[in-house]
Scaffold this motif. Sequence first.
Motif, PDB file in Angstrom:
ATOM      1  N   GLY A 165      47.702 -10.917  56.490  1.00  0.00           N
ATOM      2  CA  GLY A 165      47.645 -11.673  55.781  1.00  0.00           C
ATOM      3  C   GLY A 165      45.748 -11.515  56.147  1.00  0.00           C
ATOM      4  N   ASP A 166      44.925 -10.685  56.610  1.00  0.00           N
ATOM      5  CA  ASP A 166      43.353 -10.280  56.387  1.00  0.00           C
ATOM      6  C   ASP A 166      42.619  -9.259  55.858  1.00  0.00           C
ATOM      7  N   LEU A 167      42.098  -9.775  54.046  1.00  0.00           N
ATOM      8  CA  LEU A 167      41.999  -8.842  53.633  1.00  0.00           C
ATOM      9  C   LEU A 167      40.576  -7.806  53.307  1.00  0.00           C
ATOM     10  N   GLU A 168      40.099  -8.316  55.275  1.00  0.00           N
ATOM     11  CA  GLU A 168      38.804  -7.409  55.231  1.00  0.00           C
ATOM     12  C   GLU A 168      39.674  -6.606  56.196  1.00  0.00           C
ATOM     13  N   ARG A 169      40.361  -6.814  57.072  1.00  0.00           N
ATOM     14  CA  ARG A 169      41.461  -6.170  58.119  1.00  0.00           C
ATOM     15  C   ARG A 169      42.169  -4.546  56.796  1.00  0.00           C
ATOM     16  N   ALA A 170      42.827  -5.395  55.858  1.00  0.00           N
ATOM     17  CA  ALA A 170      43.175  -4.478  54.916  1.00  0.00           C
ATOM     18  C   ALA A 170      42.571  -3.805  54.568  1.00  0.00           C
ATOM     19  N   ARG A 171      41.240  -3.925  54.409  1.00  0.00           N
ATOM     20  CA  ARG A 171      39.650  -2.747  53.659  1.00  0.00           C
ATOM     21  C   ARG A 171      40.194  -1.728  54.499  1.00  0.00           C
ATOM     22  N   LYS A 172      39.800  -2.046  55.862  1.00  0.00           N
ATOM     23  CA  LYS A 172      39.386  -1.363  56.882  1.00  0.00           C
ATOM     24  C   LYS A 172      40.358  -0.016  56.987  1.00  0.00           C
ATOM     25  N   VAL A 173      41.672  -0.883  56.823  1.00  0.00           N
ATOM     26  CA  VAL A 173      42.963   0.362  57.695  1.00  0.00           C
ATOM     27  C   VAL A 173      42.355   1.402  56.580  1.00  0.00           C
ATOM     28  N   ASP A 188      52.194 -12.086  50.184  1.00  0.00           N
ATOM     29  CA  ASP A 188      52.513 -12.582  49.304  1.00  0.00           C
ATOM     30  C   ASP A 188      51.972 -13.212  48.526  1.00  0.00           C
ATOM     31  N   PRO A 189      50.457 -14.095  49.814  1.00  0.00           N
ATOM     32  CA  PRO A 189      49.969 -14.313  48.741  1.00  0.00           C
ATOM     33  C   PRO A 189      48.561 -13.167  48.532  1.00  0.00           C
ATOM     34  N   THR A 190      48.052 -12.498  49.575  1.00  0.00           N
ATOM     35  CA  THR A 190      47.231 -11.826  49.512  1.00  0.00           C
ATOM     36  C   THR A 190      47.607 -10.125  49.026  1.00  0.00           C
ATOM     37  N   ALA A 191      48.751 -10.093  48.279  1.00  0.00           N
ATOM     38  CA  ALA A 191      49.434  -9.354  47.893  1.00  0.00           C
ATOM     39  C   ALA A 191      48.621  -8.306  46.586  1.00  0.00           C
ATOM     40  N   SER A 192      48.385  -9.156  45.896  1.00  0.00           N
ATOM     41  CA  SER A 192      47.881  -8.619  44.879  1.00  0.00           C
ATOM     42  C   SER A 192      46.201  -8.201  44.970  1.00  0.00           C
ATOM     43  N   ASP A 193      45.755  -8.597  45.826  1.00  0.00           N
ATOM     44  CA  ASP A 193      43.727  -8.208  46.306  1.00  0.00           C
ATOM     45  C   ASP A 193      44.752  -7.450  46.618  1.00  0.00           C
ATOM     46  N   LEU A 194      45.232  -6.811  48.232  1.00  0.00           N
ATOM     47  CA  LEU A 194      45.412  -5.784  48.974  1.00  0.00           C
ATOM     48  C   LEU A 194      45.699  -4.639  48.284  1.00  0.00           C
ATOM     49  N   ILE A 195      46.379  -4.756  46.919  1.00  0.00           N
ATOM     50  CA  ILE A 195      46.615  -3.700  46.076  1.00  0.00           C
ATOM     51  C   ILE A 195      45.613  -3.421  45.423  1.00  0.00           C
ATOM     52  N   LEU A 196      44.863  -4.334  45.168  1.00  0.00           N
ATOM     53  CA  LEU A 196      43.395  -3.962  43.993  1.00  0.00           C
ATOM     54  C   LEU A 196      42.563  -3.273  44.880  1.00  0.00           C
ATOM     55  N   LEU A 197      43.205  -3.847  45.936  1.00  0.00           N
ATOM     56  CA  LEU A 197      41.494  -2.090  47.317  1.00  0.00           C
ATOM     57  C   LEU A 197      42.389  -0.838  47.326  1.00  0.00           C
ATOM     58  N   GLY A 198      43.934  -0.872  46.997  1.00  0.00           N
ATOM     59  CA  GLY A 198      44.048   0.592  46.899  1.00  0.00           C
ATOM     60  C   GLY A 198      45.469   0.668  47.551  1.00  0.00           C
ATOM     61  N   GLY A 199      45.510  -0.383  48.035  1.00  0.00           N
ATOM     62  CA  GLY A 199      46.932  -0.452  47.816  1.00  0.00           C
ATOM     63  C   GLY A 199      48.159   0.545  47.912  1.00  0.00           C
ATOM     64  N   LEU A 236      51.826 -18.313  41.616  1.00  0.00           N
ATOM     65  CA  LEU A 236      52.930 -17.703  42.163  1.00  0.00           C
ATOM     66  C   LEU A 236      52.680 -18.655  42.953  1.00  0.00           C
ATOM     67  N   MET A 237      51.110 -19.130  43.764  1.00  0.00           N
ATOM     68  CA  MET A 237      50.816 -19.473  44.554  1.00  0.00           C
ATOM     69  C   MET A 237      51.323 -20.869  45.575  1.00  0.00           C
ATOM     70  N   ASN A 238      51.645 -21.586  45.017  1.00  0.00           N
ATOM     71  CA  ASN A 238      52.848 -22.627  45.268  1.00  0.00           C
ATOM     72  C   ASN A 238      54.132 -21.801  46.033  1.00  0.00           C
ATOM     73  N   LEU A 239      54.950 -21.209  45.438  1.00  0.00           N
ATOM     74  CA  LEU A 239      55.990 -20.928  45.553  1.00  0.00           C
ATOM     75  C   LEU A 239      56.121 -19.492  46.369  1.00  0.00           C
ATOM     76  N   HIS A 240      54.894 -19.411  46.744  1.00  0.00           N
ATOM     77  CA  HIS A 240      54.708 -17.651  48.358  1.00  0.00           C
ATOM     78  C   HIS A 240      54.298 -19.279  49.205  1.00  0.00           C
ATOM     79  N   LYS A 241      53.464 -20.356  49.061  1.00  0.00           N
ATOM     80  CA  LYS A 241      53.410 -21.309  49.912  1.00  0.00           C
ATOM     81  C   LYS A 241      54.307 -21.930  50.661  1.00  0.00           C
ATOM     82  N   SER A 242      55.753 -22.574  49.559  1.00  0.00           N
ATOM     83  CA  SER A 242      56.701 -23.218  49.473  1.00  0.00           C
ATOM     84  C   SER A 242      57.356 -22.216  50.668  1.00  0.00           C
ATOM     85  N   LEU A 243      56.934 -21.328  50.625  1.00  0.00           N
ATOM     86  CA  LEU A 243      59.027 -20.037  51.166  1.00  0.00           C
ATOM     87  C   LEU A 243      58.049 -19.694  53.000  1.00  0.00           C
ATOM     88  N   PHE A 244      57.219 -20.711  53.164  1.00  0.00           N
ATOM     89  CA  PHE A 244      56.471 -20.685  54.440  1.00  0.00           C
ATOM     90  C   PHE A 244      56.471 -22.353  55.191  1.00  0.00           C
TER      91      PHE A 244
END
Length: 268
Positions: A165-173, A188-199, A236-244
């Motif tokens: 869930g660490d986007l800076e780490r994902a960017r580095k990877v 899930d909460p950060t997935a869209s941003d990771l994809i926008l970084l190139g995931g 979707l954020m409330n659902l993301h969080k509720s599922l954990f």
Amino acid sequence: MITGSIVAMVTPMHADGSVDWERLDQLVEFHIKEGTDAIVAVGTTGESATLSTAEHCDVIERVIKVAGGRRPIIAGTGANSTSEAIELTQEAKNLGADACLLVTPYYNKPPQRGIIKHHEAIAAAVDVPQILYNVPGRTACDMLPETIAALADIEQIVAVKEATGDLERARKVIELVGDRMAVYSGDDPTASDLILLGGKGNISVTANVAPKMMHELCMLALDGKADEARALNEKLMNLHKSLFCEANPIPVKWAMQRMGLMEGGIRL
């Protein structure tokens, strides 16, 4: 390359904890109908830790058979024993899995060189596409970006599920591996941003409950439509969080029972 919304599918069970094969078949059809792009069978959300080896392989076989080539099937075959991971990965290949998802060796807490040797051994033993899986919150074993990069040139290792869930780490990877492997979100909460970084996609818990919306979210992000992707993710954020709110897969199985998708069975 597998892209988009990849559901980490639950393993439906009866109240006594036995696998509900009829509901399993129905869930595969549900995901195909709702637009899920690929299915993970027997990952963490599929209760891999509590299924017997025979059940583990039977669920993989059943999901592959029901999908019938309509969606890629990724088999969870990781273990903290290298020999066990090799055996499961070989069996998944024999059953026809499109790829295998291999979690870092949990509990043992190997050093980085041990993680490298573990994955090198599996890749050398089984010629099937393999996805690394880093989820230190569960495993007490953190596969560092440099370690992922060191494994990226192995032909069989095609991707990594980065679930910190660490986007800076994902960017580095993503920067370190370049086009040598795909990077998937496992958060899930950060997935869209990771994809926008190139995931390339998201291996998702939320997709069990809202598969159509998660598919749409991933497609928007893959198309670079950042504002639309983030707006949908906010819905979707409330659902993301509720599922954990408790340990996965307790909440997602509760939600799916309430939706009428399965009974309430879960393993002790």
